[in-house]
Each structure stands twice: as C-alpha cells, then as structure tokens.
Design an enzyme around this catalytic site. Structure first.
Site: not given
Length: 361
Positions: A256, A130, A34, A304
């Site tokens: 930053y 769950r 998955k 980023m």
C-alpha cells in the site's frame, strides 16, 4: 503452511519462575497475569503456575474466568472493584481486591451482610500519582480495615514504583523513603512494592511479596537489555508462514502507498501475519524477522493479514518456510525498540485469532 500462531513454551515459563524465586528468596510471589497473561493465555498460564502464592489480574471478569476454570489459588484484583455490587461476588469467590480509594473502602464497610469476611490489599500512592491513597491517610484507613468485620486478617500494604526500570532514578529512593515511613506506623505490616524491574534491581529488599509480570514471560524490564541478560527465556514464539515468494526489479515498489521501492533486483516473501493479528501496523522498514537462522527486514507497510520481507537477491528462504516475528531467536525487546514501543504492548496486542500452541519445552 499456517497463518499466524504462537508457540508458548511452558518449560521456559517454569525456568523463569525459578529465576524469579531465586531472586526473591523467601518472599512470596504474586504472579501478574492481567491482559490475558500478557497475550500468553490467561487460564493455561495460571494452571501452569500452580505453585505460585497468588495470581494478580486487573479485572473482575479475568478473576472469575480463572475460578470458573477451576483455579483455586488466591487471586488479587489489582484495580479493585468498580461497583459495590461486585463485592459479594468477590467475597464468595475468594478474590482479594486492592483498595486504592477511600470511596472503595467506604463501599466495603457499608455492607453489613457480606457472605464472609474478605482478604484485601491496601494501595498507597508514594509518587506514581495514579492509584493509591494519599500517604497521610494510610495509617488511619489501614487500622480501620484491620478492625472491620468485613475484612479477614490484616490487609497487605502495597505501592508501585514509577521508575523501577531506571534503577538509578532519584524517584525510586523518594518512594522507598515514603513507603518506609508509612510502614513504621504499622507494626508487623505485610508489604508488597516490587514489580519485575524492582525485583531484579534490588529496590525493595524488605518486601514480603514480589509482583513479577514481564519477567515471567522471559522479557527484560530494562532498556538496552534482553531477557537473556537476566537468564530468562522467551515464553512466546510468534510465527507465521511464508505464503508467497516473488522477484521484483529495481525501481518496483511493494504494498500500500508504494511505501518502499527496491533499489536493486530482489526476492520478496509474503508472511501471513498483519495488524489483524496484533502485529504493529506502524512497524517501519527494516523491522527484523528471523527466518532459517538469518534476520531479514520488513519492507513496505504492514497490512491486515500480511507483511512483506526482503529476502535478498539469492533467496535463501522459500515458500512454506516459517518466519519468527519474535521469540527465542529474535528477542521481542529488539522488535519493540525498532517499532518505537515497549515489549508489553507487543505481547498484549496479540489478537485472539492467533492460535496459541502450548509446548512442554
């Protein structure tokens, strides 16, 4: 020089499967793929694992992607179907849903013109709280499915540990005892309980199926251990190039927010990876990066597309060198611990723009 890429070592994947099979003995293996095979590339990993007994995914689109790519292995849909309209698609595609609510069971049994009977798995909640049927409903629902014309063969009975990564946790034995009591009401039932942690901890020795996920990719499910301690090999080597090198003086800051200030004159390297590539934005100062056989610390905020690495006052790394963010030389478990997360998150967050290069080693 290259922006972020990941070498995916298929030889390491095959080695890890051998280790898992040695642990599992005669048990069948449901390989968990998955979340894009934990960031390693769903289709390619499925094709490489052609000799596993079945493949497990979470979503219908993942299962259909594998079928469209020509993967013929049994596929188990771990969260089952979300809508009754999906059931005929699953049936004709030979995808086996996990049923974990009475609502799903009712939806399946209400279809009278199913193209062909389906193999299904039945999940019971033994303490995870769950997904899964209440234990008191398990026997009745199992026998209903066993007799239903919509179902081919007996369902596989499954559950999920909440604390298998802490083998001594009392919850494990409580769940095992409850699961055993349910099995006792269903003679000759086929079962599955063990994920990677439970398999390596020996918590479910009587399972018919094991469900390794993290261990396939060379990662330890246990705190204070790495995959190396379990004879596993890292499959992913996440890398990026140093695209700039410069010297800064004591008292000058980087990035930053001026979040890190040099205490002495030092060289810094800019590595072409950032949170846009899935590298954790909140990685703190000191998060390790491996370059040319040495570990260097990240300094300043993750951007980023870039991270900044303190190369020291002698600058033993240079422009164009490759930085390893995690992989065979820098276990992802160590990076996750520094960041304050788990290896699963780091692997699964690798962005689609990161090229995956598949190597036979």
């Amino acid at each position: 020089m290259r922006p972020a890429w990941a070498d995916i070592h298929l030889g390491a994947l095959r080695h890890n499967l051998e280790v898992i099979r040695a642990r599992a003995g005669s048990k069948r293996v449901l390989a968990i793929l998955k979340a894009n095979a934990y960031g390693h590339g769903l289709t390619r990993i499925a094709q490489e694992l052609g000799d596993v007994d079945a493949i497990g995914v979470a979503r219908v689109d993942e299962a259909l992607q594998l079928r469209n790519a020509g993967v013929t292995r049994p596929i188990v849909l771990l969260e089952g179907f979300f809508d009754a309209k999906q059931i005929p698609v699953l049936a004709v595609s030979h995808i086996q849903p996990v049923l974990h609510t009475k609502h799903q069971v009712g939806q399946l049994l209400s279809i009278q013109d199913l193209p062909e009977p389906m193999r299904v798995w039945l999940k019971v909640d033994t303490g995870m709280h769950r997904l899964g049927l209440n234990p008191e409903d398990a026997e009745r629902v199992y026998k209903t499915l066993e007799a239903a014309p919509q179902v081919a063969a007996r369902p596989v009975l499954m559950s999920h540990f909440a604390c298998a990564d802490e083998p001594q946790h009392g919850q494990n034995q409580r769940q095992i005892a409850l699961f055993e009591s349910i099995k006792a009401t269903l003679p000759d039932v086929t079962t599955s309980f063990a994920n990677s942690a439970a398999l390596f901890a020996g918590l479910a020795p009587d399972d018919d199926w094991v469900r390794p996920g993290l261990a396939l990719y060379g990662i330890s499910p246990f705190a204070q251990e790495t995959g190396r301690d379990l004879d596993l090999r890292a499959v992913m080597n996440l890398q990026a190039s140093i695209i700039s090198v410069r010297k800064i003086r004591a008292g000058e800051s980087v990035g930053y927010g001026a979040a890190w200030t040099a205490s002495k004159d030092t060289w810094i390297g800019i590595v072409a990876i950032g949170y846009g590539d899935g590298y954790p934005r909140l990685a703190p100062n000191g998060t390790p990066v491996w370059i040319n056989g040495k570990v260097y610390p990240i300094v300043g905020r993750v951007a980023m597309d870039m991270v900044t690495v303190d190369l020291g006052d002698t600058m033993s790394a240079k422009l164009g060198d490759t930085a390893q963010l995690w992989g065979p030389d820098l276990p992802v478990e160590q990076v996750a611990e520094k960041v304050g997360t788990i290896p699963y998150e780091l692997l699964c967050n690798v962005a689609r723009r990161v090229n995956l290069d598949y190597l036979e080693t």
